[in-house]
Write a protein that holds these residues in place. Structure first.
Motif, mmCIF file in Angstrom:
data_model
loop_
_atom_site.group_PDB
_atom_site.id
_atom_site.type_symbol
_atom_site.label_atom_id
_atom_site.label_comp_id
_atom_site.label_asym_id
_atom_site.label_seq_id
_atom_site.Cartn_x
_atom_site.Cartn_y
_atom_site.Cartn_z
ATOM 1 N N GLU A 151 45.014 68.692 62.218
ATOM 2 C CA GLU A 151 43.921 69.356 61.504
ATOM 3 C C GLU A 151 42.616 69.231 62.267
ATOM 4 O O GLU A 151 41.831 70.182 62.357
ATOM 5 C CB GLU A 151 43.778 68.759 60.105
ATOM 6 C CG GLU A 151 44.930 69.073 59.172
ATOM 7 C CD GLU A 151 44.872 68.291 57.884
ATOM 8 O OE1 GLU A 151 44.775 68.920 56.818
ATOM 9 O OE2 GLU A 151 44.938 67.038 57.944
ATOM 10 N N LYS A 171 48.054 78.897 48.614
ATOM 11 C CA LYS A 171 47.027 78.233 49.419
ATOM 12 C C LYS A 171 45.659 78.842 49.170
ATOM 13 O O LYS A 171 44.642 78.143 49.173
ATOM 14 C CB LYS A 171 47.385 78.334 50.905
ATOM 15 C CG LYS A 171 46.428 77.554 51.803
ATOM 16 C CD LYS A 171 46.844 77.614 53.263
ATOM 17 C CE LYS A 171 45.875 76.805 54.128
ATOM 18 N NZ LYS A 171 46.261 76.837 55.558
ATOM 19 N N TYR A 196 41.312 74.609 47.082
ATOM 20 C CA TYR A 196 40.317 74.261 48.093
ATOM 21 C C TYR A 196 40.562 72.818 48.516
ATOM 22 O O TYR A 196 40.542 71.910 47.691
ATOM 23 C CB TYR A 196 38.897 74.414 47.533
ATOM 24 C CG TYR A 196 37.835 74.139 48.569
ATOM 25 C CD1 TYR A 196 37.331 75.162 49.361
ATOM 26 C CD2 TYR A 196 37.360 72.847 48.781
ATOM 27 C CE1 TYR A 196 36.377 74.904 50.333
ATOM 28 C CE2 TYR A 196 36.418 72.581 49.749
ATOM 29 C CZ TYR A 196 35.926 73.606 50.520
ATOM 30 O OH TYR A 196 34.988 73.344 51.486
ATOM 31 N N LEU A 217 42.765 73.125 57.858
ATOM 32 C CA LEU A 217 43.198 72.085 56.938
ATOM 33 C C LEU A 217 44.599 72.372 56.397
ATOM 34 O O LEU A 217 44.986 73.521 56.210
ATOM 35 C CB LEU A 217 42.203 71.949 55.790
ATOM 36 C CG LEU A 217 40.745 71.698 56.193
ATOM 37 C CD1 LEU A 217 39.920 71.294 54.979
ATOM 38 C CD2 LEU A 217 40.619 70.652 57.295
ATOM 39 N N LYS A 230 28.651 74.271 56.400
ATOM 40 C CA LYS A 230 29.626 74.084 57.474
ATOM 41 C C LYS A 230 28.927 73.913 58.821
ATOM 42 O O LYS A 230 29.314 73.063 59.640
ATOM 43 C CB LYS A 230 30.581 75.282 57.524
ATOM 44 C CG LYS A 230 31.698 75.106 58.543
ATOM 45 C CD LYS A 230 32.715 76.221 58.453
ATOM 46 C CE LYS A 230 33.827 75.989 59.473
ATOM 47 N NZ LYS A 230 34.859 77.047 59.406
ATOM 48 N N GLU A 275 36.947 73.567 55.038
ATOM 49 C CA GLU A 275 37.640 74.849 54.990
ATOM 50 C C GLU A 275 36.915 75.886 55.853
ATOM 51 O O GLU A 275 35.687 75.858 56.005
ATOM 52 C CB GLU A 275 37.726 75.353 53.550
ATOM 53 C CG GLU A 275 38.685 74.557 52.668
ATOM 54 C CD GLU A 275 40.098 75.141 52.666
ATOM 55 O OE1 GLU A 275 40.435 75.874 53.607
ATOM 56 O OE2 GLU A 275 40.837 74.846 51.701
ATOM 57 N N SER A 276 37.656 76.834 56.395
ATOM 58 C CA SER A 276 37.078 77.807 57.319
ATOM 59 C C SER A 276 36.098 78.751 56.636
ATOM 60 O O SER A 276 35.151 79.239 57.256
ATOM 61 C CB SER A 276 38.183 78.621 58.000
ATOM 62 O OG SER A 276 38.963 79.307 57.033
ATOM 63 N N SER A 304 39.586 69.415 50.712
ATOM 64 C CA SER A 304 38.434 68.731 51.287
ATOM 65 C C SER A 304 38.795 67.294 51.639
ATOM 66 O O SER A 304 39.624 66.669 50.965
ATOM 67 C CB SER A 304 37.256 68.733 50.298
ATOM 68 O OG SER A 304 36.118 68.140 50.884
#
Length: 208
Positions: free
Chosen positions: A79, A106, A110, A85, A39, A60-61, A112
């Motif tokens: 977003e 959720k 995942y 996301l 990330k 994703e965080s 992407s």
């Protein structure tokens, strides 16, 4: 000999053949660290022009193991601005459909995007070339059972072709099941295809 002693002896036996053992907790922490590094790399990436307008990296965080990894091509402005996301109407619709059809929350999926920076809805060959290794690294870390590919653009951007023939069909790639189906944008514009979209989702239910 006790069961515990037997296990210890077997472990030493395997170790003599070169096997190494780490706890599940240590392994999970290592994956988390690798995800954090990925990330950070994406947030610093300057390999194409899209990075100049980047607000937040489209990833994703945090790391979360998931049976289903969903791939789209183009994130929304919401977003991109928030860095969260599925934080838009299409995302809400997708989450609601996954919950009602597959009983997935959720936290169990995942998300992407192929493009890790906002690019509207226009493909960029150079950006795609730079972003795809990031996406496949995500895949390696998440190890999903199913890749749900949303839309013809996403399917072709991953290097596949013949979306019209393969849409709704399951096939394997990189140790995962691939399910190409319609994008949410397409469903919103063509609501008569929603039942087919639901049917596609139902085909992966038995794999979860």
């Amino acid at each position: 000999m006790s069961v515990a002693m037997n296990r210890i002896r077997n472990l030493y036996y395997l170790k003599s053949f070169g096997y190494e053992f780490v706890s599940k907790e240590l392994k999970f922490q290592s994956i988390q660290s690798n995800f954090a590094n990925l990330k950070a790399t994406i947030s610093r990436c300057e390999l194409c022009a899209l990075s100049k307008k980047r607000e937040k990296p489209l990833i994703e965080s945090e790391f979360k193991p998931a049976k289903v990894m969903i791939i789209g091509s183009f994130a929304s402005k919401d977003e991109s601005k928030s860095g969260i996301l599925l934080a838009d109407k299409q995302g809400e619709m997708l989450l609601s459909t996954l919950k009602s059809t597959l009983a997935l929350e959720k936290s169990e999926i995942y998300m992407s995007y192929i493009y890790k920076c906002f690019c509207g809805s226009k493909n960029d060959a150079l950006a795609r070339q730079q972003c795809l290794p990031y996406l496949w690294r995500e895949f390696e870390l998440i190890k999903p059972r199913v890749l749900l590919v949303l839309g013809e653009d996403s399917f072709e951007n991953l290097g596949f072709d013949d979306f019209k023939r393969l849409r709704g069909e399951l096939f394997t790639h990189k140790n995962a099941w691939i399910m190409p189906t319609f994008s949410l944008e397409f469903i919103i514009k063509n609501p008569s295809f929603e039942s087919e979209f639901i049917n596609d989702l139902n085909k992966i239910k038995g794999l979860l």
